[in-house]
Structures are given as structure tokens and as C-alpha cells.
Design a protein around this motif. Structure first.
Motif, PDB file in Angstrom:
ATOM      1  N   PRO A  21     -38.526  33.088 -14.472  1.00  0.00           N
ATOM      2  CA  PRO A  21     -38.586  34.123 -13.428  1.00  0.00           C
ATOM      3  C   PRO A  21     -37.680  35.295 -13.783  1.00  0.00           C
ATOM      4  N   PRO A  22     -37.912  36.449 -13.173  1.00  0.00           N
ATOM      5  CA  PRO A  22     -37.031  37.598 -13.429  1.00  0.00           C
ATOM      6  C   PRO A  22     -35.632  37.346 -12.876  1.00  0.00           C
ATOM      7  N   PRO A  23     -34.619  37.990 -13.441  1.00  0.00           N
ATOM      8  CA  PRO A  23     -33.239  37.786 -12.964  1.00  0.00           C
ATOM      9  C   PRO A  23     -33.082  38.170 -11.493  1.00  0.00           C
ATOM     10  N   LEU A  24     -32.270  37.430 -10.791  1.00  0.00           N
ATOM     11  CA  LEU A  24     -31.978  37.738  -9.394  1.00  0.00           C
ATOM     12  C   LEU A  24     -30.923  38.836  -9.312  1.00  0.00           C
ATOM     13  N   PRO A  25     -30.915  39.613  -8.244  1.00  0.00           N
ATOM     14  CA  PRO A  25     -29.857  40.623  -8.073  1.00  0.00           C
ATOM     15  C   PRO A  25     -28.497  39.959  -7.899  1.00  0.00           C
ATOM     16  N   PRO A  26     -27.426  40.621  -8.288  1.00  0.00           N
ATOM     17  CA  PRO A  26     -26.092  40.007  -8.214  1.00  0.00           C
ATOM     18  C   PRO A  26     -25.713  39.526  -6.822  1.00  0.00           C
ATOM     19  N   GLU A  27     -26.187  40.235  -5.767  1.00  0.00           N
ATOM     20  CA  GLU A  27     -25.794  39.826  -4.418  1.00  0.00           C
ATOM     21  C   GLU A  27     -26.346  38.456  -4.030  1.00  0.00           C
ATOM     22  N   ALA A  28     -27.358  37.974  -4.751  1.00  0.00           N
ATOM     23  CA  ALA A  28     -27.888  36.650  -4.447  1.00  0.00           C
ATOM     24  C   ALA A  28     -26.868  35.556  -4.743  1.00  0.00           C
ATOM     25  N   PHE A  29     -25.914  35.844  -5.640  1.00  0.00           N
ATOM     26  CA  PHE A  29     -24.920  34.845  -6.042  1.00  0.00           C
ATOM     27  C   PHE A  29     -23.563  35.054  -5.361  1.00  0.00           C
ATOM     28  N   THR A  30     -23.504  35.981  -4.407  1.00  0.00           N
ATOM     29  CA  THR A  30     -22.213  36.318  -3.799  1.00  0.00           C
ATOM     30  C   THR A  30     -21.552  35.096  -3.159  1.00  0.00           C
ATOM     31  N   ASN A  31     -22.276  34.397  -2.316  1.00  0.00           N
ATOM     32  CA  ASN A  31     -21.686  33.233  -1.636  1.00  0.00           C
ATOM     33  C   ASN A  31     -21.321  32.131  -2.621  1.00  0.00           C
ATOM     34  N   ALA A  32     -22.153  31.933  -3.643  1.00  0.00           N
ATOM     35  CA  ALA A  32     -21.882  30.891  -4.623  1.00  0.00           C
ATOM     36  C   ALA A  32     -20.618  31.213  -5.420  1.00  0.00           C
ATOM     37  N   ILE A  33     -20.457  32.470  -5.808  1.00  0.00           N
ATOM     38  CA  ILE A  33     -19.276  32.864  -6.582  1.00  0.00           C
ATOM     39  C   ILE A  33     -18.029  32.788  -5.713  1.00  0.00           C
ATOM     40  N   THR A  34     -18.171  33.096  -4.432  1.00  0.00           N
ATOM     41  CA  THR A  34     -17.028  32.985  -3.523  1.00  0.00           C
ATOM     42  C   THR A  34     -16.545  31.539  -3.433  1.00  0.00           C
ATOM     43  N   GLU A  35     -17.479  30.612  -3.387  1.00  0.00           N
ATOM     44  CA  GLU A  35     -17.111  29.206  -3.310  1.00  0.00           C
ATOM     45  C   GLU A  35     -16.652  28.657  -4.659  1.00  0.00           C
ATOM     46  N   ARG A  36     -17.223  29.180  -5.747  1.00  0.00           N
ATOM     47  CA  ARG A  36     -16.855  28.708  -7.082  1.00  0.00           C
ATOM     48  C   ARG A  36     -16.689  29.922  -7.995  1.00  0.00           C
ATOM     49  N   PRO A  37     -15.497  30.484  -8.069  1.00  0.00           N
ATOM     50  CA  PRO A  37     -15.273  31.742  -8.799  1.00  0.00           C
ATOM     51  C   PRO A  37     -15.655  31.684 -10.276  1.00  0.00           C
ATOM     52  N   ASN A  38     -15.572  30.522 -10.918  1.00  0.00           N
ATOM     53  CA  ASN A  38     -15.882  30.472 -12.348  1.00  0.00           C
ATOM     54  C   ASN A  38     -17.353  30.760 -12.646  1.00  0.00           C
ATOM     55  N   LEU A  39     -18.208  30.824 -11.611  1.00  0.00           N
ATOM     56  CA  LEU A  39     -19.617  31.147 -11.828  1.00  0.00           C
ATOM     57  C   LEU A  39     -19.835  32.626 -12.123  1.00  0.00           C
ATOM     58  N   SER A  40     -18.817  33.438 -11.933  1.00  0.00           N
ATOM     59  CA  SER A  40     -18.967  34.879 -12.169  1.00  0.00           C
ATOM     60  C   SER A  40     -19.271  35.182 -13.637  1.00  0.00           C
ATOM     61  N   SER A  41     -18.824  34.323 -14.539  1.00  0.00           N
ATOM     62  CA  SER A  41     -19.065  34.547 -15.970  1.00  0.00           C
ATOM     63  C   SER A  41     -20.121  33.601 -16.528  1.00  0.00           C
ATOM     64  N   ALA A  42     -20.885  32.948 -15.671  1.00  0.00           N
ATOM     65  CA  ALA A  42     -21.912  32.017 -16.139  1.00  0.00           C
ATOM     66  C   ALA A  42     -23.071  32.768 -16.776  1.00  0.00           C
ATOM     67  N   ASP A  43     -23.629  32.191 -17.832  1.00  0.00           N
ATOM     68  CA  ASP A  43     -24.750  32.789 -18.560  1.00  0.00           C
ATOM     69  C   ASP A  43     -26.059  32.267 -17.979  1.00  0.00           C
ATOM     70  N   ARG A  44     -26.935  33.187 -17.531  1.00  0.00           N
ATOM     71  CA  ARG A  44     -28.219  32.815 -16.931  1.00  0.00           C
ATOM     72  C   ARG A  44     -29.386  33.358 -17.751  1.00  0.00           C
ATOM     73  N   ASP A  45     -29.181  33.453 -19.049  1.00  0.00           N
ATOM     74  CA  ASP A  45     -30.214  33.974 -19.945  1.00  0.00           C
ATOM     75  C   ASP A  45     -31.083  32.818 -20.440  1.00  0.00           C
ATOM     76  N   TRP A  46     -32.335  32.795 -20.006  1.00  0.00           N
ATOM     77  CA  TRP A  46     -33.247  31.728 -20.390  1.00  0.00           C
ATOM     78  C   TRP A  46     -33.502  31.705 -21.897  1.00  0.00           C
ATOM     79  N   SER A  47     -33.422  32.852 -22.551  1.00  0.00           N
ATOM     80  CA  SER A  47     -33.740  32.920 -23.977  1.00  0.00           C
ATOM     81  C   SER A  47     -32.716  32.197 -24.844  1.00  0.00           C
ATOM     82  N   LYS A  48     -31.554  31.881 -24.315  1.00  0.00           N
ATOM     83  CA  LYS A  48     -30.529  31.186 -25.089  1.00  0.00           C
ATOM     84  C   LYS A  48     -30.689  29.666 -25.037  1.00  0.00           C
ATOM     85  N   LEU A  49     -31.616  29.190 -24.236  1.00  0.00           N
ATOM     86  CA  LEU A  49     -31.882  27.749 -24.167  1.00  0.00           C
ATOM     87  C   LEU A  49     -32.841  27.345 -25.283  1.00  0.00           C
TER      88      LEU A  49
END
Length: 299
Positions: A148-176
């Protein structure tokens, strides 16, 4: 007519087919009884038995083996009479064979009908991965799933607030790993069909990031750099999304139900689910096997 149309027609008219088979069964049983048992072999046996009982009432008549028979002797002679009649009368054997063959044939038809229509088992025993029907499986096979196309950054706002280390997580499907991507996409599609859409929270993870996460404690990860399948593109962390927002809280009942569905679908697809581990990682799925063996196969 293609296969899908044929399946739809069969699903619509299978109940009528079952009723027709039932009527045929009843008709064949009646024919077998009326013309073979009641009117044929049964009549011969009835005449033989009547003759035998008549001889018992007149024990002096010639040909009767014994004048005073007890209950046990009478039963024994009845059995011998039936066996003798069966072996001596080829016509009776043929007449008695037809009802047996009829019952066997009808039983086979009914059994096949029950199996084809899945009447032999309840819906509670159906694999939950396929509750949406066979047409969904056909659609997944015919459709080429793409990331699927990348989600906008605001979609991860609550998740990053709960788990700050997700801010630098790689979500690039092509690297799998390319062969791993379709497996994950198929699992996501099945979860979505069941009402629980999920998104990629983290895919590839560098050895440096893996070490950094391990430094935060065993409650984050127990694997060091090179020990996780994330480094080889063979593991992903997923999370459910609701109303455009990623939900990772395990205290959310809906999110936990989504993780349970993820585990069911991942394991049905032959993948490993982190929810089975002693260290619970509900959103984690990966290719089964040792890291060393998978890394060698990948290279």
C-alpha cells in the motif's frame, strides 16, 4: 462458463440437489423392499418357514428330523433352514443382493452429497481463516497484491507518543526480502477481510538500530544486531489502524482482537507469530527457521 460462475450456481442450487438425492434414496429403498424383499426372497422364506412350522406341529410326518424339539433345537433348525434355502436358491440370492447393492449405492450418494455441501461438520469447526468464503481465496489468487502507499505521518502520532523509538522505524517495503513481501501482504489482506486492517509499523532494521533497541532493555527486545530477522528483511512489526490512526496499545480490546486475528492468519500462512513467545510481541510476524539458515538461503 468459468469456474467462479459454476461455483456460484452450485452454491445456489445445492439444497435442491440434496432434496432430489433424498427422494431418489427413498424411492430406491421402496422399490427394493416392494419387489425384492417383500415380494421375492421374503415370500420364499415365508413359505419355507410356514412349511417348517407345520412339520413341527405334526412331528410324525416323514422328513422332519426329530419329534420333540426344545427352544434351542428349534432355533438351530430355523438357522439351518435359512442357510440351506440361501445356498440352494440362486434366484433368492440374486433377489436379496439387489436391495443390498441399492442401499450401498444410496448410502454412497448421500455421503458424497453431505461432504460436498459440508453438512458433515458444523460451522464452528471451519478454519476461521476462510470464514469469508471460497470466492475470497479465488480473488486473492487472481489479484497481484502490491504494498500500500505510505501513510501520512500524523497516522503514527499516537503510536510514536506511546513508543518514541518508532519515530526512526523503517517502513520501506522494498527493503524486505522480495519473496517475503507477498506472504505478509496476503496476511494483511485476510485480516482486512475479517474487519481488522493493519499497517506496516517497522520492516527492515539495521544492526545499529537493533543494538540501540537492545540497550533499552529486554522489555524492548532481547536480540542484538545480526540476531534478529529484521536485519535480513524476513520479519515485520504490524499494527491495526482505526479511523486513520495506528493503534498499538495492548490495553485496547479492539487492538488486541486485531492482534489475535493477525496471529491466526499468520500461522495459517505458515509464518511465526510473536504472540506465541514468552516475550509477547503481538504485532510481530516472521519467516520460520533459524536466523543463520535463513541468512544463508537469502545470500
Amino acid at each position: 462458463m468459468d469456474g467462479a460462475v459454476a461455483i456460484e450456481i452450485w452454491m445456489q442450487y445445492k439444497y435442491y440437489g440434496f432434496l432430489i438425492f433424498l427422494l431418489v434414496m427413498l424411492l430406491m429403498i421402496w422399490v427394493g423392499w416392494r419387489f425384492f424383499l417383500a415380494g421375492g426372497a421374503g415370500a420364499v422364506q415365508s413359505r419355507s418357514l410356514s412349511h417348517f412350522l407345520k412339520k413341527r406341529e405334526n412331528p410324525g410326518e416323514q422328513g422332519f428330523p426329530g419329534a420333540d424339539l426344545g427352544g434351542g433345537r428349534l432355533f438351530s433348525h430355523l438357522v439351518r433352514l435359512l442357510v440351506s434355502t440361501w445356498t440352494k436358491s440362486a434366484r433368492m440370492r440374486r433377489q436379496a443382493l439387489w436391495p443390498v447393492l441399492t442401499l450401498v449405492a444410496v448410502g454412497g450418494i448421500v455421503t458424497a452429497t453431505l461432504l460436498l455441501n459440508h453438512y458433515h461438520r458444523g460451522t464452528s469447526f471451519e478454519p476461521r481463516a476462510y470464514v469469508a468464503g471460497e470466492h475470497i481465496k479465488l480473488a486473492l489468487m487472481e489479484e497481484k497484491l502490491v504494498p500500500p502507499p505510505p501513510l501520512p505521518p500524523e497516522a503514527f502520532t499516537n503510536a510514536i507518543t506511546e513508543r518514541p523509538n518508532l519515530s526512526s522505524a523503517d517502513r520501506d517495503w522494498s527493503k524486505l526480502t522480495p519473496t517475503f513481501v507477498p506472504e505478509v501482504l496476503a496476511v494483511l489482506e485476510r485480516c482486512k477481510v475479517r474487519g481488522y486492517p493493519l499497517v506496516l509499523l517497522e520492516g527492515y532494521r539495521s544492526p545499529e538500530r537493533q543494538d540501540a533497541l537492545a540497550e533499552q532493555g529486554s522489555h524492548v527486545t532481547r536480540a542484538r544486531g545480526g540476531q534478529s530477522k529484521h536485519q535480513y528483511g524476513l520479519a515485520v512489526d504490524l499494527a491495526p489502524i482505526r479511523n486513520g490512526r495506528v493503534v498499538i496499545s495492548e490495553r485496547d480490546p479492539w487492538a488486541m482482537q486485531a492482534y489475535q486475528v493477525l496471529g491466526e492468519e499468520a500461522e495459517a500462512a505458515g509464518l511465526t507469530w510473536g504472540g506465541r513467545w514468552s516475550f509477547k510481541d503481538y504485532g510481530h510476524i516472521e519467516r520460520p527457521g533459524s536466523v543463520r539458515r535463513l541468512a544463508q538461503a537469502r545470500n
